[in-house]
Design a protein around this motif. Sequence first.
Motif, PDB file in Angstrom:
ATOM      1  N   ALA A  85      43.543  38.969  34.075  1.00  0.00           N
ATOM      2  CA  ALA A  85      41.995  39.479  34.290  1.00  0.00           C
ATOM      3  C   ALA A  85      41.741  39.714  35.819  1.00  0.00           C
ATOM      4  CB  ALA A  85      41.149  38.247  34.001  1.00  0.00           C
ATOM      5  N   VAL A  86      42.720  39.334  36.622  1.00  0.00           N
ATOM      6  CA  VAL A  86      42.298  39.686  38.195  1.00  0.00           C
ATOM      7  C   VAL A  86      42.816  40.975  38.377  1.00  0.00           C
ATOM      8  CG1 VAL A  86      44.150  38.674  39.469  1.00  0.00           C
ATOM      9  CG2 VAL A  86      41.906  38.142  40.058  1.00  0.00           C
ATOM     10  N   VAL A  87      44.143  41.269  37.649  1.00  0.00           N
ATOM     11  CA  VAL A  87      44.868  42.478  37.987  1.00  0.00           C
ATOM     12  C   VAL A  87      43.867  43.478  37.317  1.00  0.00           C
ATOM     13  CG1 VAL A  87      46.629  43.958  37.273  1.00  0.00           C
ATOM     14  CG2 VAL A  87      46.997  41.493  38.090  1.00  0.00           C
ATOM     15  N   LEU A  88      43.529  43.306  36.188  1.00  0.00           N
ATOM     16  CA  LEU A  88      42.379  44.272  35.608  1.00  0.00           C
ATOM     17  C   LEU A  88      41.078  44.568  36.510  1.00  0.00           C
ATOM     18  CD1 LEU A  88      43.022  43.263  31.976  1.00  0.00           C
ATOM     19  CD2 LEU A  88      43.477  45.510  32.706  1.00  0.00           C
ATOM     20  N   THR A  89      40.506  43.654  36.738  1.00  0.00           N
ATOM     21  CA  THR A  89      39.189  43.580  37.670  1.00  0.00           C
ATOM     22  C   THR A  89      39.472  44.142  38.895  1.00  0.00           C
ATOM     23  OG1 THR A  89      38.697  41.260  36.635  1.00  0.00           O
ATOM     24  CG2 THR A  89      37.273  42.249  38.419  1.00  0.00           C
ATOM     25  N   TYR A  90      40.563  43.670  39.588  1.00  0.00           N
ATOM     26  CA  TYR A  90      40.941  44.431  40.917  1.00  0.00           C
ATOM     27  C   TYR A  90      41.135  45.789  40.871  1.00  0.00           C
ATOM     28  CZ  TYR A  90      41.827  44.500  45.883  1.00  0.00           C
ATOM     29  OH  TYR A  90      41.773  44.747  47.266  1.00  0.00           O
ATOM     30  N   GLY A 167      36.626  23.537  36.808  1.00  0.00           N
ATOM     31  CA  GLY A 167      36.917  22.483  37.684  1.00  0.00           C
ATOM     32  C   GLY A 167      38.023  22.822  38.843  1.00  0.00           C
ATOM     33  N   GLY A 168      37.946  23.953  39.294  1.00  0.00           N
ATOM     34  CA  GLY A 168      38.700  24.436  40.524  1.00  0.00           C
ATOM     35  C   GLY A 168      39.803  25.197  40.345  1.00  0.00           C
ATOM     36  N   LEU A 169      40.897  25.061  39.173  1.00  0.00           N
ATOM     37  CA  LEU A 169      41.867  26.069  38.905  1.00  0.00           C
ATOM     38  C   LEU A 169      41.459  27.395  39.183  1.00  0.00           C
ATOM     39  CD1 LEU A 169      45.102  25.874  38.101  1.00  0.00           C
ATOM     40  CD2 LEU A 169      44.125  26.847  35.965  1.00  0.00           C
ATOM     41  N   ALA A 170      40.419  27.967  38.654  1.00  0.00           N
ATOM     42  CA  ALA A 170      40.062  29.223  38.543  1.00  0.00           C
ATOM     43  C   ALA A 170      39.206  29.851  39.361  1.00  0.00           C
ATOM     44  CB  ALA A 170      39.183  29.592  36.915  1.00  0.00           C
ATOM     45  N   ASP A 171      39.138  29.125  40.646  1.00  0.00           N
ATOM     46  CA  ASP A 171      38.603  29.350  41.851  1.00  0.00           C
ATOM     47  C   ASP A 171      39.330  30.763  42.357  1.00  0.00           C
ATOM     48  OD1 ASP A 171      37.584  29.866  44.533  1.00  0.00           O
ATOM     49  OD2 ASP A 171      36.776  27.810  44.391  1.00  0.00           O
ATOM     50  N   LEU A 172      38.882  31.672  42.562  1.00  0.00           N
ATOM     51  CA  LEU A 172      39.342  32.975  43.003  1.00  0.00           C
ATOM     52  C   LEU A 172      40.194  32.663  44.286  1.00  0.00           C
ATOM     53  CD1 LEU A 172      39.785  35.680  41.834  1.00  0.00           C
ATOM     54  CD2 LEU A 172      37.717  36.548  43.235  1.00  0.00           C
ATOM     55  N   ARG A 173      39.750  31.759  45.108  1.00  0.00           N
ATOM     56  CA  ARG A 173      40.511  31.299  46.153  1.00  0.00           C
ATOM     57  C   ARG A 173      41.973  30.884  46.001  1.00  0.00           C
ATOM     58  NH1 ARG A 173      35.747  30.140  46.517  1.00  0.00           N
ATOM     59  NH2 ARG A 173      34.403  30.969  48.127  1.00  0.00           N
ATOM     60  N   GLN A 174      42.130  30.423  44.567  1.00  0.00           N
ATOM     61  CA  GLN A 174      43.349  30.135  44.072  1.00  0.00           C
ATOM     62  C   GLN A 174      44.342  31.018  43.606  1.00  0.00           C
ATOM     63  OE1 GLN A 174      44.172  26.702  43.715  1.00  0.00           O
ATOM     64  NE2 GLN A 174      42.589  26.238  45.148  1.00  0.00           N
ATOM     65  N   ASP A 198      45.594  41.185  49.253  1.00  0.00           N
ATOM     66  CA  ASP A 198      44.345  41.753  49.555  1.00  0.00           C
ATOM     67  C   ASP A 198      43.053  41.095  49.084  1.00  0.00           C
ATOM     68  OD1 ASP A 198      45.932  44.020  50.221  1.00  0.00           O
ATOM     69  OD2 ASP A 198      45.714  45.111  48.071  1.00  0.00           O
ATOM     70  N   ILE A 199      43.172  40.560  47.912  1.00  0.00           N
ATOM     71  CA  ILE A 199      41.949  39.759  47.313  1.00  0.00           C
ATOM     72  C   ILE A 199      41.743  38.717  48.602  1.00  0.00           C
ATOM     73  CG2 ILE A 199      40.956  38.327  45.693  1.00  0.00           C
ATOM     74  CD1 ILE A 199      42.746  39.974  43.551  1.00  0.00           C
ATOM     75  N   LEU A 203      38.170  38.040  50.262  1.00  0.00           N
ATOM     76  CA  LEU A 203      37.509  37.078  50.316  1.00  0.00           C
ATOM     77  C   LEU A 203      36.994  36.315  51.749  1.00  0.00           C
ATOM     78  CD1 LEU A 203      39.173  35.106  47.189  1.00  0.00           C
ATOM     79  CD2 LEU A 203      36.883  36.076  47.099  1.00  0.00           C
ATOM     80  N   ALA A 204      38.095  36.549  52.400  1.00  0.00           N
ATOM     81  CA  ALA A 204      37.720  36.018  53.817  1.00  0.00           C
ATOM     82  C   ALA A 204      36.744  36.865  54.529  1.00  0.00           C
ATOM     83  CB  ALA A 204      39.063  36.198  54.747  1.00  0.00           C
ATOM     84  N   PHE A 205      36.518  38.168  54.436  1.00  0.00           N
ATOM     85  CA  PHE A 205      35.698  39.036  54.804  1.00  0.00           C
ATOM     86  C   PHE A 205      34.395  38.590  54.363  1.00  0.00           C
ATOM     87  CE2 PHE A 205      32.930  42.665  54.077  1.00  0.00           C
ATOM     88  CZ  PHE A 205      32.664  43.004  55.455  1.00  0.00           C
ATOM     89  N   MET A 206      34.240  38.518  53.200  1.00  0.00           N
ATOM     90  CA  MET A 206      32.805  38.142  52.502  1.00  0.00           C
ATOM     91  C   MET A 206      32.486  36.690  53.183  1.00  0.00           C
ATOM     92  SD  MET A 206      32.635  39.352  48.484  1.00  0.00           S
ATOM     93  CE  MET A 206      34.457  39.429  48.442  1.00  0.00           C
TER      94      MET A 206
END
Length: 438
Positions: A85-90, A167-174, A198-199, A203-206
């Motif tokens: 999903a992240v590959v498709l979204t990004y 509960g945390g696993l899906a946090d984009l920071r992961q 890149d992501i 995220l760090a920028f945001m």
Amino acid sequence: MTQRPRDAAQQPDWPDRAALDAVVAQLAVLPPLVFAGECDALKERLGAVARGEAFLLQGGDCAETFVDATADSIRNKIKTLLQMAVVLTYGAQVPVVKVGRIAGQFAKPRSADLETRDGVTLPSYRGDAVNGLEFTPESRRPDPGRLLKVYNTSAATLNLVRAFTQGGLADLRQVHSWNQGFVASATAHQKYEVMARDIDRALAFMAAAGVDPEAFRTVDLYSSHEALLLDYERALTRTDSRTGLPYDVSGHLLWVGERTRALDGAHVEFAASIRNPVAVKIGPTTTPDDALALVERLNPDDEPGRLSFVTRMGRDRVRDALPAIVEKVTASGATVAWVCDPMHGNTFEAPDGLKTRRFDDVIDEVLGFFEVHRALGTHPGGIHMELTGDDVTECLGGAGGIGETDLPMRYQTACDPRLNHAQSLELAFLVAEMLADR
Ligand code: PEP
Ligand code: MN
């Protein structure tokens, strides 16, 4: 008494009807596995898919099994879907609606009622919901007690899905950690690492700019399965207290399979009777009129997101069989989400007798699906995949180069061959490219 689906295709020949009735009575009073409001939320997201504003990623096992409902296996499947999903979204900058073939996908339609091995004939395996895979008379005897185990295993699976995604696993920071634990040799994993970096930077920028959206912390992962065993699905159909309308609370999205999609059949009748989002698998023998009749039967009010067509034509047929269907449905003014299942039209037997699929055929069908929709100006809405997070050897090809002689090494499916983790990720990168220049 529940209504008996006597005319329904693909129902097991339960040897003990009284035992079945007792199980159905128990199921009928158990709590819902999903909530009607969640089904409505998914319907809304699928409305966006139908309008071309989002892309559906639906995937999981051909057949879930009780023994494989382990924390590791479920987590790997979820991580695989999240990575894709992240590959498709990004990659394509499109919102992705995530739906698992998970927490309920335990029953299988079969082309033959019986299976013969070395002169011994027994009932075919119809999924863990019905009987056992092991080829013995005891194991193959349909046992309605298994339906209660389907309910319990689905509940446990959904509990983990909810824990992992909220509960945390899906946090984009992961995003990096989703890649850990998988064979890192594959080029798809390396490509993924680059994208994850890149992501992270984005995220760090945001975060530095003071933006910290809640949407990065959790994801919605919905459940789906084929509504095949009507005794089970009817027992889990409840009246929603908010609206007074019936919902099948065994899963968020239910689909009707290619073998049970007859317009006057019991499965389509059942799908018409519930308010969940529903899908129908359509193969190359579907006529444009068949498709239109299904639209009229299942979505007479043209409710957005209510109906998806999951087309499974085969790489050889998609370019000639799909256009007339899409054209006729579109010309009628109906809104459906078009989804590509590039798995079921591309199955064949390898020389040693194992059922398999070629990675390149799968990709080619998705490509054909995109070509057809591009030519017609309609929306390629999503993909419907058979995959696992485990490192199996069931489908041929991919960058890992699984060959025919490799198949027996880790051939673990209870039914159809699935893409393994690396093949799934590789497919996501290729589909992201198609989606980006659609
Ligand atoms: C399946 O999805 O596993 C399946 C049996 O598909 P179809 O109904 O498209 O053949
Ligand atoms: Mn299958």
